[in-house]
Each structure stands twice: as C-alpha cells, then as structure tokens.
Scaffold this motif. Structure first.
Motif, PDB file in Angstrom:
ATOM      1  N   GLU A 149      -9.338  -5.815   3.359  1.00 16.78           N
ATOM      2  CA  GLU A 149     -10.624  -6.011   4.180  1.00 16.78           C
ATOM      3  C   GLU A 149     -11.173  -7.453   3.993  1.00 16.78           C
ATOM      4  O   GLU A 149     -11.668  -7.872   4.719  1.00 16.78           O
ATOM      5  N   THR A 164      -6.829  -2.056  -0.994  1.00 14.26           N
ATOM      6  CA  THR A 164      -8.135  -1.850   0.028  1.00 14.26           C
ATOM      7  C   THR A 164      -8.895  -3.100   0.131  1.00 14.26           C
ATOM      8  O   THR A 164      -8.976  -3.731   1.145  1.00 14.26           O
ATOM      9  N   SER A 204       0.701  -1.052  -0.026  1.00 12.96           N
ATOM     10  CA  SER A 204       0.085  -0.112   0.047  1.00 12.96           C
ATOM     11  C   SER A 204       0.959   1.288  -0.084  1.00 12.96           C
ATOM     12  O   SER A 204       0.516   2.311  -0.719  1.00 12.96           O
TER      13      SER A 204
END
Length: 452
Positions: free
Chosen positions: A270, A266, A250
């Motif tokens: 998650e 993302t 990231s």
C-alpha cells in the motif's frame, strides 16, 4: 528513516542481542525504528514458556518461575539489573496474572493476548538497555501500546486501525532520540485491552511502523539469509533469492513460507516500501529484497520458490442440489465465515465443492453445520505445496515439469489449482509425501536449471 525488525532468534541469546545492537548502531544515520520479538533460543523459548505457564495456571497450577528464570538469565548474562528497567515489575504482573487465571479456571483469547505480550515487552527493554549502556546509543523504549497503535477486538489475530497512524507518527517524531525500540506483535483496542497480531506478527508490526513513519526501507532480520528457493531443512542446497516482487512474497507467505508473516506485505504494498530480509549472523550477505517490480534475469527460471504448508484439512462438499441452484455457494461460504475457516484453495464441479484450510478444528465445526443441507467429508493431515513465480505467467511447460517431478517421486496429487494470475501452482497431497515432493520439485525446477 528505516524500520529494523529482529526476530526471536536474533534476540534469543546475549551474543545475538549484542550482534543486533551492533547492526542497529551501524544504521544510526537512518534514525531506525527497531521492532523486536520475544527471546527465542534453545535456552530461552519465551513465548512458548509464557503460553505453557498460562495453560498450567488454567489447570490450577500457577507458576511463573520458568519465565522468571529465563528472563533473569538473559539479564544476568548481559549485566542488566531487571529491577531498574521495569522487567521485574512486568514479571510481578505476570505472576499475579497467573494467579488470576488459576482462580477463575479460564483462559480466554483476550487473556492469552495479555500473557503473550510479556515476551516482547521484556525483550524490547533488554535491547534498549544494551544499546544505551554498551553501545552508547541515544535510544528510547516505548511499547506499541504506549505509542498508541490500535486494533480491532479480534484477540489472537487483531487487525490494525490505520486511523491511529497519524497520532502514532507524532508520538514517534516527538521523541528526542536517535533510535526508538518498540514491541512487535502487540497493540491495544480503543478501550485499552491488549491485543496481538497473531503468532509471528512482529514482521507485520515492522511494515505497519514502516508505513507510519514513511520508511524508505523495512529490514527483517532473521536466522536465514533471505527468502530461499525451498525450506533448507528439507533441501539443504536451497539458495537465497536476490529479489522477489510483492506478489511473489505474498503468495509464499500465505502458502506456508516461514520467513514472513502472511499479512506483512499489505502495508508495504500500500505504501510501496521495499522489504529486505537479512541474516543477523551473516550481515554481509545481501539477503532478499522485496519490491513492486524486479529486474528480470534472462538466466533465471520461471519459478522463484517452493512453499510447504503442513497439517492442512481438505473439506469436500457433495450434493445434487448444487446443480442449477442459485445461492448454494453463498450458503456454504456463510457457514465457513461464521466458523472462522480460512480458505486457501477451492475447486468446484456441478455437484462438488472442495476447499483447503489450515484450520482443521474450525473446518470440523463448519462441516457439522453444512451437513444440514449437504454431504461433507473432512480429511486432515494433508500437505499443501506451492510453486511460486511471476514469470510462470504465459510460459508454457511449467505445469508439465511440476507434474513430471511429482510423478518421478511417486507422489499423487489430490487437488491442484492455478489462478488466472498464473503466479502460483498449488497442490494438495498426502502429508507424508511432502518431503519427497519438495526434493523432487526443487531438483527439476532449480538444480536442472543450474546444470543447463
């Protein structure tokens, strides 16, 4: 299931398209969902050609011929009849769209999203056609729009709406096929307006679809063998990194590494889905796997990779009113928010705030508003270099080695930042010093390690 994303260079030529189809066929046991970008090669730079045609139309010169010629060349080389799979219908719509742009003399972000969507919609049809006809794969093409992937109305950089995911998952599960081929980069609003996820957003599409179908792995197929220790165009001896954590990947994506789109991680984070980056031209190379945690190699250094972002703006705000005044920072950042300024680094003192952003034009607009209550300077053309690695946390001496390497290259640091997580040391320097800085840093942080 897995998702397999093929970037523009991986579907840029007839040969690379066939190679991609071979890789897809090898994964049939995992029922892959395949996401493709627009064709991109020295012969066919489809997205750039679409955008150039749109700007020419805005200036009163609508001409779809270059787009048509490029797409027809790809089809002709692959033995595809573009009138039989919907490509010619798309090209006719594009031609009419250019005429409409010329008539109005305006090119809005909303219209540009429609323009840019044609590349993926055509290339996905091509890949599906080759899979079925040449490789005998039971595949189906559906655009992300048809599947029901929804976003907000932020044209040019839309955000997906997770509330649509169950409906999209059902659409996919209802298909009677072994492979679904769909479009990266594009979606639509609730009222049917085409949106894009931002330039390079097909990576993001891959992890979005990975989350939707509960993929066991997301594969990003590109033209490099994984994430490298540095940009190989700057450091030819840069090496592939076997493993990265989600946080390391990231940081690298956010601070300029070109292999991944910044938003890619993302959905993977998650949903705890591993992401594997591989080279279409070298499928036997293991590439890089990105996951929540990785094995710590005792022989490895603290730093994983270097990222470079060019054409960065440095905004410096100075005023004596900051001292002891509540709400000043809030006022400044409200202006940045209103003008769409993405902030990458920030440093403050009692009377000065310095921030960096890749959005130089937005920074200039924000600066005009801030001048009502503070002094502002905007410097453009700077470079941001990031030194990334989770093992830097708590390891003494890394920052000293970084500054030593830059001093040896006679590079001056304009601004430096390291967050409390200690995963990233970010530095601003003059743009023309970026190359020397990266070469010196790589030698100090990687070459010296290999020699020891």
């Amino acid at each position: 299931m897995i998702t397999m994303k093929f970037g523009g260079t991986s579907v840029g030529t007839p040969e690379s398209i066939r190679q991609a189809c071979q890789l897809i066929k090898a994964e049939l046991a995992h029922k892959p969902v395949v996401i493709v970008s627009a064709h991109n090669s020295p012969s066919v730079r489809m997205t750039d050609t679409l955008v150039a045609a749109a700007h020419a139309a805005k200036d009163g010169k609508p001409d779809a011929s270059k787009v048509i010629e490029a797409q027809h060349w790809i089809c002709r080389e692959l033995g595809i009849d573009p009138s039989s799979n919907g490509i010619d219908r798309l090209l006719e719509r594009f031609d009419k769209l250019l005429s409409g742009i010329a008539m109005i003399g305006e090119l809005t972000p909303r219209t540009m999203d429609v323009v840019m969507s044609f590349g993926e919609r055509m290339s996905a049809r091509v890949v599906n056609d080759v899979l079925r006809r040449e490789f005998g794969v039971k595949s189906e093409y559906r655009s992300a729009i048809t599947l029901g992937l929804k976003t907000d109305h932020n044209f040019g950089a839309a955000r997906p709406d997770p509330r649509c995911y169950p409906a999209v998952a059902k659409q996919i599960s209802d298909l009677d096929c072994d492979v679904l081929v769909t479009t990266g980069f594009i979606a639509s609003t609730d009222d049917g307006q085409i949106t894009t996820l931002g330039r390079g957003g097909s990576d993001y599409s891959a992890t979005i679809f990975g989350a939707i179908v509960g993929a066991e792995e997301v594969q990003i197929w590109t033209d490099v063998s994984g994430v490298m220790t540095a940009d190989p165009r700057i450091v030819p001896e840069a090496e592939s990194i076997p493993e990265l954590t989600f946080m390391e990947a990231s940081e690298l994506a956010w601070y300029g590494a070109k292999v991944l789109h910044p938003a890619t991680m993302t959905p993977a984070i998650e949903n705890d889905i591993p992401v594997r980056v591989k080279n279409t031209a070298r499928p036997d190379h293991p590439g890089t796997v990105i996951r929540r945690t990785v094995k710590q190699d005792s022989e490895a250094g603290a730093v994983k990779s270097l990222a470079v972002m060019k054409n960065v703006a440095l905004v410096t705000i100075s005023t004596g009113r900051m001292f002891g005044t509540h709400g000043f920072m809030s006022r400044v950042f409200d202006v940045f928010n209103r003008h769409g300024v993405d902030i990458h680094m920030i440093a403050t003192s009692e009377v000065t705030i310095s921030v960096t952003t890749p959005n130089a034009e937005a920074a200039e607009r924000a600066a005009e508003a801030i001048r009502d209550f503070a002094s502002v300077t905007v410097e453009k053309g700077l470079a941001l270099i990031s030194v990334v690695g989770e093992r830097m946390k708590g390891m003494p001496g890394v920052a000293a080695r970084v500054t030593k390497a830059l001093a040896e290259a006679q590079v001056s640091i304009r601004m430096i930042s390291q967050g409390a997580s200690e995963i990233n040391i970010a530095m601003i320097l003059e743009g023309d010093q970026a190359r020397d800085a990266v070469i010196s840093l790589h030698k100090e942080l990687f070459d010296n390690l290999a020699a020891s």
